[in-house]
Design a protein around this motif. Sequence first.
Motif, PDB file in Angstrom:
ATOM      1  N   SER A 143     -17.892  24.080  41.459  1.00 17.27           N
ATOM      2  CA  SER A 143     -16.393  24.328  41.095  1.00 17.27           C
ATOM      3  C   SER A 143     -16.063  25.913  41.516  1.00 17.27           C
ATOM      4  N   SER A 144     -17.014  26.709  41.842  1.00 13.13           N
ATOM      5  CA  SER A 144     -16.792  28.070  42.192  1.00 13.13           C
ATOM      6  C   SER A 144     -16.208  28.111  43.554  1.00 13.13           C
ATOM      7  N   ARG A 145     -16.458  26.993  44.311  1.00 15.37           N
ATOM      8  CA  ARG A 145     -15.823  26.945  45.676  1.00 15.37           C
ATOM      9  C   ARG A 145     -14.714  26.009  45.772  1.00 15.37           C
ATOM     10  N   GLY A 146     -14.035  25.455  44.527  1.00 10.22           N
ATOM     11  CA  GLY A 146     -12.886  24.923  44.430  1.00 10.22           C
ATOM     12  C   GLY A 146     -13.043  23.322  44.362  1.00 10.22           C
ATOM     13  N   LEU A 147     -14.406  22.786  44.506  1.00 11.28           N
ATOM     14  CA  LEU A 147     -14.593  21.456  44.516  1.00 11.28           C
ATOM     15  C   LEU A 147     -14.378  20.676  43.478  1.00 11.28           C
ATOM     16  N   GLY A 148     -14.285  19.361  43.371  1.00  8.92           N
ATOM     17  CA  GLY A 148     -14.302  18.662  42.277  1.00  8.92           C
ATOM     18  C   GLY A 148     -13.155  18.863  41.399  1.00  8.92           C
ATOM     19  N   GLN A 149     -11.867  19.340  41.779  1.00  8.10           N
ATOM     20  CA  GLN A 149     -10.902  19.538  40.773  1.00  8.10           C
ATOM     21  C   GLN A 149     -10.310  18.143  40.709  1.00  8.10           C
ATOM     22  N   ILE A 150      -9.856  17.888  39.287  1.00  5.95           N
ATOM     23  CA  ILE A 150      -9.241  16.330  39.108  1.00  5.95           C
ATOM     24  C   ILE A 150      -8.181  16.604  38.226  1.00  5.95           C
ATOM     25  N   GLU A 151      -7.418  15.488  38.097  1.00  3.77           N
ATOM     26  CA  GLU A 151      -6.434  15.135  37.233  1.00  3.77           C
ATOM     27  C   GLU A 151      -6.629  13.923  36.486  1.00  3.77           C
ATOM     28  N   ALA A 152      -6.849  13.940  35.183  1.00  2.00           N
ATOM     29  CA  ALA A 152      -7.279  12.901  34.235  1.00  2.00           C
ATOM     30  C   ALA A 152      -6.050  12.382  33.284  1.00  2.00           C
ATOM     31  N   SER A 153      -6.130  10.996  33.301  1.00  2.90           N
ATOM     32  CA  SER A 153      -4.917  10.628  32.120  1.00  2.90           C
ATOM     33  C   SER A 153      -5.494   9.482  31.670  1.00  2.90           C
ATOM     34  N   LEU A 154      -4.637   9.036  30.599  1.00  2.77           N
ATOM     35  CA  LEU A 154      -5.120   7.629  29.743  1.00  2.77           C
ATOM     36  C   LEU A 154      -4.184   6.577  30.485  1.00  2.77           C
ATOM     37  N   ASP A 155      -4.774   5.456  31.005  1.00  3.30           N
ATOM     38  CA  ASP A 155      -3.978   4.321  31.287  1.00  3.30           C
ATOM     39  C   ASP A 155      -3.285   4.843  32.554  1.00  3.30           C
ATOM     40  N   GLY A 156      -3.450   5.918  33.015  1.00  3.29           N
ATOM     41  CA  GLY A 156      -2.937   6.234  34.486  1.00  3.29           C
ATOM     42  C   GLY A 156      -1.483   6.834  34.088  1.00  3.29           C
ATOM     43  N   ASP A 157      -1.221   7.379  32.809  1.00  2.00           N
ATOM     44  CA  ASP A 157       0.109   7.761  32.461  1.00  2.00           C
ATOM     45  C   ASP A 157      -0.043   9.315  32.237  1.00  2.00           C
ATOM     46  N   LEU A 158       0.212  10.064  33.146  1.00  2.00           N
ATOM     47  CA  LEU A 158       0.050  11.656  32.915  1.00  2.00           C
ATOM     48  C   LEU A 158       0.897  12.027  32.069  1.00  2.00           C
ATOM     49  N   GLU A 159       2.088  11.849  31.959  1.00  2.00           N
ATOM     50  CA  GLU A 159       3.173  12.501  31.129  1.00  2.00           C
ATOM     51  C   GLU A 159       2.841  11.833  29.848  1.00  2.00           C
ATOM     52  N   HIS A 160       2.548  10.727  29.443  1.00  2.00           N
ATOM     53  CA  HIS A 160       2.338  10.360  28.155  1.00  2.00           C
ATOM     54  C   HIS A 160       1.201  11.033  27.416  1.00  2.00           C
ATOM     55  N   THR A 161       0.144  11.107  28.441  1.00  2.34           N
ATOM     56  CA  THR A 161      -1.237  11.794  27.933  1.00  2.34           C
ATOM     57  C   THR A 161      -0.944  13.093  27.494  1.00  2.34           C
ATOM     58  N   ARG A 162      -0.163  13.939  28.137  1.00  5.10           N
ATOM     59  CA  ARG A 162       0.269  15.328  28.124  1.00  5.10           C
ATOM     60  C   ARG A 162       0.991  15.288  26.635  1.00  5.10           C
ATOM     61  N   ASP A 163       2.086  14.317  26.440  1.00  3.19           N
ATOM     62  CA  ASP A 163       2.828  14.407  25.306  1.00  3.19           C
ATOM     63  C   ASP A 163       1.882  14.098  23.990  1.00  3.19           C
ATOM     64  N   LEU A 164       0.962  13.119  24.280  1.00  2.00           N
ATOM     65  CA  LEU A 164       0.183  12.774  23.061  1.00  2.00           C
ATOM     66  C   LEU A 164      -0.788  13.739  22.664  1.00  2.00           C
ATOM     67  N   ALA A 165      -1.393  14.425  23.824  1.00  2.00           N
ATOM     68  CA  ALA A 165      -2.225  15.462  23.377  1.00  2.00           C
ATOM     69  C   ALA A 165      -1.461  16.661  22.716  1.00  2.00           C
ATOM     70  N   PHE A 166      -0.308  16.952  23.170  1.00  2.00           N
ATOM     71  CA  PHE A 166       0.308  18.316  22.239  1.00  2.00           C
ATOM     72  C   PHE A 166       1.324  17.861  21.241  1.00  2.00           C
ATOM     73  N   GLY A 167       1.133  16.548  20.751  1.00  2.00           N
ATOM     74  CA  GLY A 167       1.901  16.147  19.562  1.00  2.00           C
ATOM     75  C   GLY A 167       3.243  15.706  19.817  1.00  2.00           C
ATOM     76  N   ARG A 168       3.482  15.584  20.833  1.00  2.00           N
ATOM     77  CA  ARG A 168       5.006  14.955  21.174  1.00  2.00           C
ATOM     78  C   ARG A 168       5.265  13.661  21.269  1.00  2.00           C
ATOM     79  N   SER A 169       4.164  12.943  21.058  1.00  2.00           N
ATOM     80  CA  SER A 169       4.017  11.371  20.928  1.00  2.00           C
ATOM     81  C   SER A 169       3.102  11.061  19.874  1.00  2.00           C
ATOM     82  N   GLN A 170       3.147   9.994  19.065  1.00  2.00           N
ATOM     83  CA  GLN A 170       2.088   9.366  18.142  1.00  2.00           C
ATOM     84  C   GLN A 170       1.797   7.983  18.605  1.00  2.00           C
ATOM     85  N   THR A 171       2.218   7.362  19.445  1.00  2.00           N
ATOM     86  CA  THR A 171       1.930   6.106  20.013  1.00  2.00           C
ATOM     87  C   THR A 171       0.984   5.841  21.366  1.00  2.00           C
TER      88      THR A 171
END
Length: 224
Positions: A196-224
Amino acid sequence: MSGETVVPSFLRIKLLSPAVVGVASSDPLDVDLEVTADALGLPYLPRHRLAARLRDAADDVAVAFPDMAGAFHDLLGSSRRLTGTRMLHVGHGELPRSVQAAAAHAVLSEAASTVDSDIPRPLAARIRAAYTEVLASTARDDDGAPIPGTFRRIRAIRAGTVFAAPVAFRRGTVGADHRRALALMCVALEQIGSGSSRGLGQIEASLDGDLEHTRDLAFGRSQT
């Protein structure tokens, strides 16, 4: 149906940079560290590595969201063991089923066409090479000069590769807090593997492939 509760079924993990998720190589003349790959040559992310990274992410997030401590405990339990009372079960991160099927057909066809077991069967190695690259590294002293004996060649999974890891819930009802806790872990899960100190292995993770919904759910913008 509007407002219907959706229980996540998989984590989508996209590599934003090459990732070193490896094991000691059986061919030190090639590389010092190989990727974890199946019999077809397809790289994958081991479930124990994903579970450990999710727990690390939960530990980080819990500082900012102390009210979610109970949900994190329900999902992950109190131990780093893969078995026990934890609710969340994570499988290996694997390439798409269509890719697995195509690779299996090709490798099995190669095996069927070479009855003699002494004949080389390079297809699995070629499949592995298509998804990976070999990186060279060496430690340096305070003057920037290479330190003798520290040169290494490691195989990394290429940036842009996308994996899916199935998730299941072993017991109890999956409530809104549990879904939010898992979404928070996904948002905080930014690195897999080593380097990680060399910038390796950076990722983007999401639930069911929906990044926007994952972020909405995480920060309380969605309940479903």
